[in-house]
Write a protein that holds these residues in place. Structure first.
Motif, PDB file in Angstrom:
ATOM      1  N   GLU A 132      32.246  45.810  44.266  1.00  0.00           N
ATOM      2  CA  GLU A 132      33.353  45.607  43.745  1.00  0.00           C
ATOM      3  C   GLU A 132      33.891  47.003  43.760  1.00  0.00           C
ATOM      4  O   GLU A 132      34.858  47.476  43.921  1.00  0.00           O
ATOM      5  CB  GLU A 132      33.469  44.941  42.298  1.00  0.00           C
ATOM      6  N   VAL A 157      40.251  37.854  46.206  1.00  0.00           N
ATOM      7  CA  VAL A 157      39.804  36.549  46.154  1.00  0.00           C
ATOM      8  C   VAL A 157      38.629  36.193  47.154  1.00  0.00           C
ATOM      9  O   VAL A 157      38.817  36.454  48.247  1.00  0.00           O
ATOM     10  CB  VAL A 157      40.840  35.603  46.007  1.00  0.00           C
ATOM     11  N   PRO A 167      30.956  35.175  44.075  1.00  0.00           N
ATOM     12  CA  PRO A 167      31.292  36.361  43.301  1.00  0.00           C
ATOM     13  C   PRO A 167      30.595  37.672  44.082  1.00  0.00           C
ATOM     14  O   PRO A 167      29.850  37.674  44.647  1.00  0.00           O
ATOM     15  CB  PRO A 167      30.428  36.126  41.931  1.00  0.00           C
ATOM     16  N   LYS A 206      41.804  43.229  40.251  1.00  0.00           N
ATOM     17  CA  LYS A 206      41.291  41.933  39.685  1.00  0.00           C
ATOM     18  C   LYS A 206      40.653  41.158  40.786  1.00  0.00           C
ATOM     19  O   LYS A 206      41.194  41.003  41.961  1.00  0.00           O
ATOM     20  CB  LYS A 206      42.561  41.370  38.951  1.00  0.00           C
ATOM     21  N   ALA A 207      39.285  40.938  40.769  1.00  0.00           N
ATOM     22  CA  ALA A 207      38.372  40.271  41.581  1.00  0.00           C
ATOM     23  C   ALA A 207      38.222  38.922  40.923  1.00  0.00           C
ATOM     24  O   ALA A 207      37.779  38.577  39.690  1.00  0.00           O
ATOM     25  CB  ALA A 207      37.193  40.773  41.872  1.00  0.00           C
ATOM     26  N   THR A 208      38.504  37.770  41.697  1.00  0.00           N
ATOM     27  CA  THR A 208      38.244  36.674  41.267  1.00  0.00           C
ATOM     28  C   THR A 208      37.716  35.597  42.171  1.00  0.00           C
ATOM     29  O   THR A 208      37.593  35.957  43.386  1.00  0.00           O
ATOM     30  CB  THR A 208      39.771  35.592  40.966  1.00  0.00           C
ATOM     31  N   VAL A 209      37.092  34.562  41.881  1.00  0.00           N
ATOM     32  CA  VAL A 209      36.262  33.630  42.789  1.00  0.00           C
ATOM     33  C   VAL A 209      36.931  32.403  42.853  1.00  0.00           C
ATOM     34  O   VAL A 209      37.480  31.643  41.595  1.00  0.00           O
ATOM     35  CB  VAL A 209      34.942  33.309  42.258  1.00  0.00           C
ATOM     36  N   ASP A 210      37.315  31.804  44.159  1.00  0.00           N
ATOM     37  CA  ASP A 210      37.872  30.576  44.382  1.00  0.00           C
ATOM     38  C   ASP A 210      37.181  29.858  45.461  1.00  0.00           C
ATOM     39  O   ASP A 210      37.347  30.206  46.623  1.00  0.00           O
ATOM     40  CB  ASP A 210      39.154  30.708  44.879  1.00  0.00           C
ATOM     41  N   SER A 248      44.022  42.863  44.108  1.00  0.00           N
ATOM     42  CA  SER A 248      43.406  41.657  44.088  1.00  0.00           C
ATOM     43  C   SER A 248      42.588  41.440  45.003  1.00  0.00           C
ATOM     44  O   SER A 248      42.731  41.698  46.237  1.00  0.00           O
ATOM     45  CB  SER A 248      44.203  40.672  43.681  1.00  0.00           C
TER      46      SER A 248
END
Length: 184
Positions: free
Chosen positions: A123, A113, A117, A141-145, A111
């Motif tokens: 990625e 974060v 993006p 899993k790549a997420t943006v926070d 993962s």
């Protein structure tokens, strides 16, 4: 009795049965969805612990939580779990099944974060870098926070590296506070 023994036994039995039937991937997808449902809806566990609710109603609820169309193996397994009154262990069983499946298929969990993006190229480079010295496949899993302000939080299997700006600012603040407390 150790709470981890019961879920592990059930997960191993389900995995072995699903392998015999060639359905371990289908059951894995159902267990993933069930684990997500438990994580997203905390009330699900409370509802399943309700002794007033009949087994058929619990079964329908669990099958709905596992997806729209569940396999016969999954339904039979849920019937057995409910028959033995082990529904309170269902979340742990789902998580342990995932671990067993991933270990058998050499699947690594990754993962990332970030505050903004990632591009598709970035990625893909990250995926390749993660799998350089590993065999098998990667669930990434790549997420943006935006709350991390900058930097990244990276995880692979049980390893986690937090190089976010927010965490670094917290460390600096804590060091500053500690130093000032000592000088008083």
């Amino acid at each position: 009795m150790n709470i981890g023994i019961i879920p592990m036994r059930y997960a191993k039995a389900l995995f072995a049965f699903a392998q015999d039937k060639g359905m371990e991937e289908t059951v894995y997808a159902e267990m993933n969805q069930l684990a997500r449902s438990f994580a997203e809806h905390a009330s699900l566990k409370t509802i399943l612990d309700n002794p007033v609710l009949k087994s058929k109603e619990k079964q329908a609820l669990i099958c709905t939580a596992a997806g729209t169309q569940v396999s016969d193996i999954f339904v039979r397994f849920i019937e057995m779990v409910l028959h033995h009154k082990r529904e309170k262990h269902l979340q742990s069983i789902a998580l342990m099944y995932q671990d067993l499946y991933r270990k058998a298929r050499q699947i690594t969990i990754g993962s990332l974060v970030t505050a903004t993006p990632l591009s598709a190229d970035e990625e893909n480079r990250m995926r390749k870098m993660l799998m350089m010295d590993k065999e098998g496949t990667l669930e990434f899993k790549a997420t943006v926070d935006p709350e991390i302000l900058g930097g990244f939080i990276f995880g692979i299997d049980t390893y986690r590296l937090d190089a976010s700006v927010a965490t670094q600012l917290k460390r600096v603040k804590n060091q500053f506070m500690d130093k000032n407390r000592k000088s008083l």
